[in-house]
Design a protein around this motif. Structure first.
Motif, PDB file in Angstrom:
ATOM      1  N   ASP A  12      27.080  72.367  33.717  1.00 54.74           N
ATOM      2  CA  ASP A  12      26.163  71.314  34.172  1.00 54.74           C
ATOM      3  C   ASP A  12      25.934  70.292  33.058  1.00 54.74           C
ATOM      4  O   ASP A  12      25.994  69.076  33.292  1.00 54.74           O
ATOM      5  CB  ASP A  12      24.816  71.907  34.604  1.00 54.74           C
ATOM      6  N   SER A  13      25.658  70.791  31.871  1.00 59.79           N
ATOM      7  CA  SER A  13      25.397  69.904  30.734  1.00 59.79           C
ATOM      8  C   SER A  13      26.646  69.125  30.343  1.00 59.79           C
ATOM      9  O   SER A  13      26.587  67.921  30.089  1.00 59.79           O
ATOM     10  CB  SER A  13      24.884  70.700  29.535  1.00 59.79           C
ATOM     11  N   ALA A  14      27.782  69.810  30.303  1.00 63.43           N
ATOM     12  CA  ALA A  14      29.036  69.141  29.949  1.00 63.43           C
ATOM     13  C   ALA A  14      29.356  68.044  30.953  1.00 63.43           C
ATOM     14  O   ALA A  14      29.745  66.933  30.563  1.00 63.43           O
ATOM     15  CB  ALA A  14      30.174  70.156  29.879  1.00 63.43           C
ATOM     16  N   GLU A  15      29.180  68.344  32.227  1.00 60.59           N
ATOM     17  CA  GLU A  15      29.492  67.331  33.242  1.00 60.59           C
ATOM     18  C   GLU A  15      28.607  66.097  33.074  1.00 60.59           C
ATOM     19  O   GLU A  15      29.095  64.969  33.088  1.00 60.59           O
ATOM     20  CB  GLU A  15      29.331  67.908  34.645  1.00 60.59           C
ATOM     21  N   GLU A  16      27.334  66.307  32.920  1.00 60.48           N
ATOM     22  CA  GLU A  16      26.427  65.166  32.771  1.00 60.48           C
ATOM     23  C   GLU A  16      26.773  64.363  31.516  1.00 60.48           C
ATOM     24  O   GLU A  16      26.861  63.138  31.557  1.00 60.48           O
ATOM     25  CB  GLU A  16      24.971  65.670  32.725  1.00 60.48           C
ATOM     26  N   LEU A  57      36.308  69.634  34.530  1.00 59.04           N
ATOM     27  CA  LEU A  57      37.127  68.856  35.470  1.00 59.04           C
ATOM     28  C   LEU A  57      37.553  69.695  36.676  1.00 59.04           C
ATOM     29  O   LEU A  57      37.598  69.176  37.800  1.00 59.04           O
ATOM     30  CB  LEU A  57      38.338  68.273  34.755  1.00 59.04           C
ATOM     31  N   GLU A  58      37.852  70.965  36.464  1.00 61.21           N
ATOM     32  CA  GLU A  58      38.237  71.825  37.589  1.00 61.21           C
ATOM     33  C   GLU A  58      37.074  71.967  38.569  1.00 61.21           C
ATOM     34  O   GLU A  58      37.265  71.890  39.785  1.00 61.21           O
ATOM     35  CB  GLU A  58      38.689  73.198  37.092  1.00 61.21           C
ATOM     36  N   PHE A 103      38.419  61.676  36.302  1.00 61.51           N
ATOM     37  CA  PHE A 103      39.788  62.045  35.943  1.00 61.51           C
ATOM     38  C   PHE A 103      40.507  60.872  35.278  1.00 61.51           C
ATOM     39  O   PHE A 103      41.182  61.053  34.267  1.00 61.51           O
ATOM     40  CB  PHE A 103      40.517  62.564  37.177  1.00 61.51           C
ATOM     41  N   LEU A 104      40.338  59.683  35.817  1.00 64.68           N
ATOM     42  CA  LEU A 104      40.930  58.504  35.178  1.00 64.68           C
ATOM     43  C   LEU A 104      40.222  58.193  33.868  1.00 64.68           C
ATOM     44  O   LEU A 104      40.867  57.777  32.896  1.00 64.68           O
ATOM     45  CB  LEU A 104      40.886  57.300  36.117  1.00 64.68           C
TER      46      LEU A 104
END
Length: 181
Positions: A12-16, A57-58, A103-104
């Motif tokens: 969650d933290s990494a995504e944000e 990313l997955e 992703f881009l």
């Protein structure tokens, strides 16, 4: 906190953080601080930053494509299914935290060193579009390729100027590409 909860908090933290600030701008210590997960456990779960980036990313790929697939498969008519992709994009482009395609963005930052999931995600998106255009009424073997370019182009434009308009314009072009039924 067990490993499953720690993994979830880290992702969650990494995504944000990665999506908002970029992968290279965010260090593991910043992810650890945001997640509240001890550094030792972070490195046990994700031994290197690359493994955390790949897992982020997955997970994003599964959620993003799952949501798009659900929206696109809701209409019964093949033409409407294709156009639903652009309606879904318009909604996504208006989300308050929208910052383009993760992703881009990752490929833009890391180039050839980007995780393989970046290429896999784009192949999965193309496969979804190919499935949507496989109906005999839409018989054009290049249609999925054209729609992918429209969707990706709209996403790139919206990253610079957030809002639904790029998706609306791409939808108008998609309508011209699709046979009337």
């Amino acid at each position: 906190m067990d490993d499953e909860e720690a993994r979830s908090r880290l992702l969650d933290s990494a995504e944000e953080l990665f999506y908002r600030h970029g992968i290279q701008a965010v260090g593991m210590d910043r992810v650890r601080t945001a997640s509240g997960v001890p550094l030792k456990r972070l490195y046990r779960l994700f031994p290197a930053k690359e493994s955390l980036v790949t897992a982020y990313l997955e997970r994003r790929d599964q959620r993003w494509l799952g949501s798009l697939r659900t929206a696109a498969l809701t209409p019964a008519e093949p033409r409407a299914r294709v156009l639903a992709v652009f309606d879904w994009l318009a909604d996504w482009f208006t989300e308050p935290d929208f910052r383009g395609c993760a992703f881009l963005n990752t490929y833009g930052e890391l180039g050839a060193a980007a995780p393989e999931i970046v290429r896999v995600h784009k192949a999965e998106l193309h496969a979804l579009l190919a499935d949507l255009t496989a109906d005999p009424a839409l018989a054009d073997p290049a249609l999925a390729d054209r729609l992918l370019i429209l969707a990706e182009g709209a996403t790139a434009v919206a990253a610079l100027n957030p809002g639904p308009e790029p998706a609306h314009r791409a939808r108008e072009i998609a309508e011209l590409l699709l046979p009337t039924m």
